[in-house]
Design an enzyme around this catalytic site. Structure first.
Site, PDB file in Angstrom:
ATOM      1  N   TYR A 266      -6.752   6.871   7.074  1.00 50.78           N
ATOM      2  CA  TYR A 266      -8.016   6.134   7.205  1.00 50.78           C
ATOM      3  C   TYR A 266      -8.544   6.112   8.637  1.00 50.78           C
ATOM      4  O   TYR A 266      -9.713   5.801   8.864  1.00 50.78           O
ATOM      5  CB  TYR A 266      -7.859   4.710   6.644  1.00 50.78           C
TER       6      TYR A 266
ATOM      7  N   CYS B 129       0.858  -1.173   0.000  1.00 51.31           N
ATOM      8  CA  CYS B 129       0.000   0.000   0.000  1.00 51.31           C
ATOM      9  C   CYS B 129       0.898   1.228   0.000  1.00 51.31           C
ATOM     10  O   CYS B 129       2.031   1.182   0.483  1.00 51.31           O
ATOM     11  CB  CYS B 129      -0.840  -0.022   1.264  1.00 51.31           C
TER      12      CYS B 129
HETATM   13  C1  G6P Z   1      -4.975   5.678  -1.049  1.00 50.88           C
HETATM   14  C2  G6P Z   1      -4.899   4.237  -0.714  1.00 50.88           C
HETATM   15  C3  G6P Z   1      -5.047   3.337  -1.871  1.00 50.88           C
HETATM   16  C4  G6P Z   1      -6.229   3.751  -2.685  1.00 50.88           C
HETATM   17  C5  G6P Z   1      -6.104   5.171  -3.130  1.00 50.88           C
HETATM   18  C6  G6P Z   1      -7.369   5.645  -3.809  1.00 50.88           C
HETATM   19  O1  G6P Z   1      -3.802   6.246  -1.208  1.00 50.88           O
HETATM   20  O2  G6P Z   1      -3.749   3.892  -0.033  1.00 50.88           O
HETATM   21  O3  G6P Z   1      -5.205   2.044  -1.375  1.00 50.88           O
HETATM   22  O4  G6P Z   1      -6.333   2.913  -3.807  1.00 50.88           O
HETATM   23  O5  G6P Z   1      -5.875   6.010  -2.075  1.00 50.88           O
HETATM   24  O6  G6P Z   1      -7.117   6.780  -4.543  1.00 50.88           O
HETATM   25  P1  G6P Z   1      -8.188   7.370  -5.544  1.00 50.88           P
HETATM   26  O7  G6P Z   1      -7.509   8.494  -6.212  1.00 50.88           O
HETATM   27  O8  G6P Z   1      -8.571   6.248  -6.463  1.00 50.88           O
HETATM   28  O9  G6P Z   1      -9.342   7.779  -4.683  1.00 50.88           O
END
Ligand code: G6P
Length: 437
Positions: free
Chosen positions: A256, A172
């Site tokens: 989160y 991640c």
């Molecule tokens: C974060 C998370 C990722 C996720 C992303 C979504 O950084 O760590 O797991 O996929 O955000 O980003 P987005 O631009 O698609 O909302």
């Protein structure tokens, strides 16, 4: 003759692919990739072609002898691969939009990896990843599987517990985002910062933080009371912690955590955003269209800076630094999702945890944490139970287990609401949930 070094990327048509290519180009000296196979499904063909051509131009511009192949044939892509990376989204962004919108009707947070959204993304994704694992066993049994597909915690859990693949790492960009965010706050180079990470994916804490090896935790925690500093990813806006809470918690939070420690505020904010500008998936759909328009430009041969507006910024750095360390047996420390093996005392040994680990050619060796601090232990265990039961529901197609998983999730108010959401989401996603039909 150059030694073959093959990577297969499943979900190669993703808008994030230029990130990955940039990572491979940057670290080519340490990881002399010879073949990159970008593979996608029929529905992703057009995107694969557009982003794949950009990938080829990026490699050409860098003057590197990497053969980039585009294919819809997963078997050909996987055959004899050394590393397999996964970055796919079952049901595409349209499915994510449903994950985000439907729960809001019931007054529950709709988010892609948390609560009902996270559960349903897991239910759609896990059967596909299990299938991919069977292919890996057959076609490239020695390969490392590096999974970025969300919900990365639940997906890694499922691979570890329901497949024969042992060489798996979940990855991640949140920990690297926190490291970079802290470096920026302290106005120092990223390489001077080290954080002891422990917890789960999107539920990870920094138990200590060092600048040149000396703890600066107190200073950084003080800085986290400023709303500007509580989120280190583009897709989540932090609201700012109560100073007394964050001081007493005495650990670095991840973006989160806003959903858990500020549930009401985040729910209201998510509802407001959904009404005014669309859910995150709806915003990202527009952003993606713009990105793919840019990617089509035959003159473009670099990762466009607009991609950094996505939440997954820096994931290439995290991904390729991990792959490079496995390949070179570097034994450096990186935060990854791996089998707990007793590192965190309060989590089952066979479960996936996100923890600082020593990265060796035999994979990550998680650094022993012992018990998590009592203030965070309960929530981490609760989310782990959610992930375990969610993964079980995904593999077995057991409807009751899906309701159970959602009910024990701290973002769900009651078993009845959980059931109502599960029912509506099962119907909305039924095309991608064959195991429940
Ligand atoms: C974060 C998370 C990722 C996720 C992303 C979504 O950084 O760590 O797991 O996929 O955000 O980003 P987005 O631009 O698609 O909302």
């Amino acid at each position: 003759m150059t030694k073959k070094l093959k990577v297969a990327t499943i979900g190669g048509g993703s808008s994030y692919t230029p990130e990955l290519i940039e990572g491979f180009i940057k670290r080519y000296d340490e990881f002399p990739l010879t073949e990159l196979w970008l593979v996608d499904i029929e529905a992703g063909k057009e995107k694969l072609e557009i982003v794949g051509e950009l990938a080829k131009r990026m490699v050409k511009k860098a003057g590197l002898p990497i053969d980039v192949h585009l294919t819809l044939d997963r078997e050909v892509a996987l055959k004899d691969a050394d590393f397999v990376t996964t970055q796919f989204r079952v049901g595409l962004l349209e499915a994510r939009a449903k994950d985000e919108r439907i729960p809001l009707k019931y007054g529950v947070l709709g988010q892609e990896t948390n609560g009902p959204g996270g559960l349903f993304k897991g239910l759609r994704t896990i059967p596909v990843i299990v299938d991919i694992c069977r292919d890996i066993e057959r076609l490239c049994p020695d390969a490392w599987l590096i999974n970025f597909t969300n919900p990365a915690g639940m997906v890694t859990e499922a691979v570890l517990r329901y497949t024969n693949i042992k060489k798996v790492v979940g990855l991640c960009n949140v920990p690297i985002g926190i490291e970079m965010g802290v470096a920026k706050l302290l106005d120092v180079e990223h390489s001077r910062i080290r954080i002891d990470f422990a917890g789960l994916n999107h539920m990870v804490y920094g138990l200590d933080v060092y600048l040149d090896g000396v703890s600066v935790k107190d200073k950084v925690i003080e800085m986290l009371t400023d709303p500007e500093n509580t989120s280190f990813v583009k897709n989540i806006e932090g609201i700012g912690w109560e100073p007394s809470f964050i001081r007493a918690l005495n650990a670095l939070t991840c973006p989160y955590h806003n959903y858990y420690y500020k549930s009401q505020d985040m729910l209201e904010k998510t509802k407001k955003d959904a009404a005014e500008k669309g859910t995150r998936a709806e915003v990202v759909l527009k952003l993606e269209k713009e990105l793919f328009e840019l990617y089509k430009d035959p003159e473009l041969a670099i990762k466009p800076p607009q991609l950094e507006e996505r939440g997954g910024a820096y994931y290439s750095d995290a991904a390729v630094r991990l792959i490079t360390s496995i390949y070179n047996d570097k034994r450096d420390i990186q935060p990854v999702n791996t089998r707990n093996n007793g590192a965190i005392a309060s989590i089952p040994n066979d479960s996936a945890v996100e923890v600082s680990s020593i990265i060796t050619k035999d994979g990550p060796k998680p650094i022993t944490v012992g018990d998590l601090p009592v203030a965070v232990r309960g929530l981490v265990q609760q989310i782990k139970s959610f992930e375990r039961i969610g993964a079980e529901a995904a593999v077995t197609g057991d409807y009751d287990k899906a309701v159970l998983a959602l009910t024990i999730n701290p973002l769900t108010p009651s078993d009845t609401v959980a059931k109502q959401i599960v029912d509506e989401m099962m119907e909305a996603h039924k095309e991608h949930l064959p195991q429940f039909s």
